[in-house]
Motif scaffolding. Sequence first.
Motif, short mmCIF file in Angstrom:
data_model
loop_
_atom_site.label_atom_id
_atom_site.label_comp_id
_atom_site.label_asym_id
_atom_site.label_seq_id
_atom_site.Cartn_x
_atom_site.Cartn_y
_atom_site.Cartn_z
N PHE A 118 -2.95 6.48 4.14
CA PHE A 118 -2.85 5.02 4.17
C PHE A 118 -2.38 4.53 5.54
CE2 PHE A 118 -2.37 3.96 -0.65
CZ PHE A 118 -3.64 4.44 -0.86
N GLU A 119 -1.47 5.26 6.17
CA GLU A 119 -0.97 4.85 7.48
C GLU A 119 -2.09 4.91 8.52
OE1 GLU A 119 1.05 3.24 10.39
OE2 GLU A 119 1.79 3.34 8.32
N LEU B 79 0.81 -1.21 0.00
CA LEU B 79 0.00 0.00 0.00
C LEU B 79 0.85 1.27 0.00
CD1 LEU B 79 -2.92 -0.90 2.45
CD2 LEU B 79 -3.14 -0.22 0.06
N THR B 80 1.82 1.34 0.90
CA THR B 80 2.54 2.60 1.09
C THR B 80 3.66 2.83 0.10
OG1 THR B 80 4.02 1.57 2.73
CG2 THR B 80 2.02 2.64 3.56
N GLU B 81 4.27 1.76 -0.41
CA GLU B 81 5.42 1.91 -1.30
C GLU B 81 5.11 1.61 -2.76
OE1 GLU B 81 8.00 3.28 -0.04
OE2 GLU B 81 7.17 3.14 1.99
N GLU C 68 -15.11 -0.86 -11.65
CA GLU C 68 -15.10 -2.28 -11.28
C GLU C 68 -13.68 -2.84 -11.17
OE1 GLU C 68 -17.70 -4.31 -13.97
OE2 GLU C 68 -19.51 -3.41 -13.10
N PRO C 69 -12.80 -2.66 -12.18
CA PRO C 69 -11.45 -3.18 -12.02
C PRO C 69 -10.66 -2.46 -10.94
CG PRO C 69 -11.66 -1.97 -14.08
CD PRO C 69 -13.03 -2.13 -13.54
N GLY C 70 -10.91 -1.16 -10.74
CA GLY C 70 -10.22 -0.43 -9.68
C GLY C 70 -10.57 -0.97 -8.31
N HIS C 71 -11.86 -1.24 -8.10
CA HIS C 71 -12.28 -1.83 -6.82
C HIS C 71 -11.72 -3.25 -6.70
CE1 HIS C 71 -15.58 0.84 -5.08
NE2 HIS C 71 -14.96 1.55 -6.01
N ARG C 72 -11.66 -3.96 -7.80
CA ARG C 72 -11.19 -5.34 -7.76
C ARG C 72 -9.73 -5.42 -7.29
NH1 ARG C 72 -13.59 -6.68 -12.04
NH2 ARG C 72 -11.93 -6.39 -13.57
N VAL C 73 -8.90 -4.52 -7.79
CA VAL C 73 -7.49 -4.58 -7.40
C VAL C 73 -7.31 -4.20 -5.93
CG1 VAL C 73 -6.89 -2.20 -8.11
CG2 VAL C 73 -5.13 -3.97 -8.09
N MET C 74 -8.11 -3.25 -5.43
CA MET C 74 -7.98 -2.88 -4.02
C MET C 74 -8.58 -3.95 -3.11
SD MET C 74 -6.14 -0.34 -4.17
CE MET C 74 -6.06 -0.24 -2.39
N GLU C 75 -9.64 -4.61 -3.56
CA GLU C 75 -10.15 -5.76 -2.80
C GLU C 75 -9.09 -6.85 -2.71
OE1 GLU C 75 -13.70 -7.05 -4.68
OE2 GLU C 75 -14.90 -5.32 -4.03
N HIS D 193 -13.59 1.50 -0.19
CA HIS D 193 -14.11 2.86 -0.36
C HIS D 193 -13.29 3.85 0.47
CE1 HIS D 193 -17.53 2.11 -2.89
NE2 HIS D 193 -18.03 1.20 -2.08
N SER D 194 -12.91 3.46 1.67
CA SER D 194 -12.12 4.34 2.52
C SER D 194 -10.76 4.65 1.92
CB SER D 194 -11.94 3.70 3.91
OG SER D 194 -13.17 3.55 4.56
N LEU D 195 -10.21 3.69 1.19
CA LEU D 195 -8.92 3.89 0.53
C LEU D 195 -9.04 4.74 -0.73
CD1 LEU D 195 -7.48 0.28 0.89
CD2 LEU D 195 -6.33 2.33 1.71
N LEU D 196 -10.08 4.50 -1.52
CA LEU D 196 -10.15 5.08 -2.86
C LEU D 196 -10.80 6.46 -2.93
CD1 LEU D 196 -11.06 2.03 -5.13
CD2 LEU D 196 -8.84 3.11 -4.78
#
Length: 236
Positions: A214-215, A106-108, A149-156, A178-181
């Motif tokens: 993210f932290e 996530l962070t790097e 849809e693909p954006g949510h898929r990669v974060m899931e 949702h909180s991340l994106l």
Amino acid sequence: MIQPLLEPVEHVESTDASAPSHQRRKAERPDELLDAALSLFVEKGYAATRIDEVARRAGVSKGTLYLYYASKEELLKEVIRSRLSTPIAEAIETVAAHTGSTAELLTEVVAPWWAGVIGSDASGVFKLIITEVRNFPEIAEFYNREVVEPGHRVMEQVIRRGIGRGEFREVDVAAAVHSLLLPMIMLCVHRHSLGACEAAASIGEPLTFIKAHFELLLRGLRQMQPDVAAVPTAAS
């Protein structure tokens, strides 16, 4: 080893330096048309932009533009595809190949990718969609299929990876995504709205903001460690 996501912002077509200049110019023309279209769509709005304005900004005739894109709608779809959906598809593969911790992922990896999007013309796509898509259902459907849809898929995939490895606690995955994106999307919109006004307060360097965000989320996602002091000992 941390593997960086493929840069989403540099949309450059390789051309053969030995080819005649007119051939190189023809190979570069689709990108020039997409650049012109995106800049005008963000400045004026999709509905208010005329196809001849796009051609003029790209330095070609309207007839030449139609050789590459059959309509303004097809032009917008290709802008969305080239700036966001293609890089997201490549990012899914990069995330799957990552071998480090999920926090590092996530962070790097993810955070610099988003900083690259925010700092590029791709960020304008989000502002454009938010302001225009309600009036164009077909574009909304295309954007949802190609980006949301693909954006949510990669974060899931990222969140489930952390849970599966015991790094993250069990959480509502959809809510975590949702909180991340959503703050990332608002950073893109901010750049093309308040961020363009000198009087508006600056949010600072995007990557610094994203890593801090993210932290904060990671503190809620991480698996809780047992409180050693609270565990009864044999002596007690």
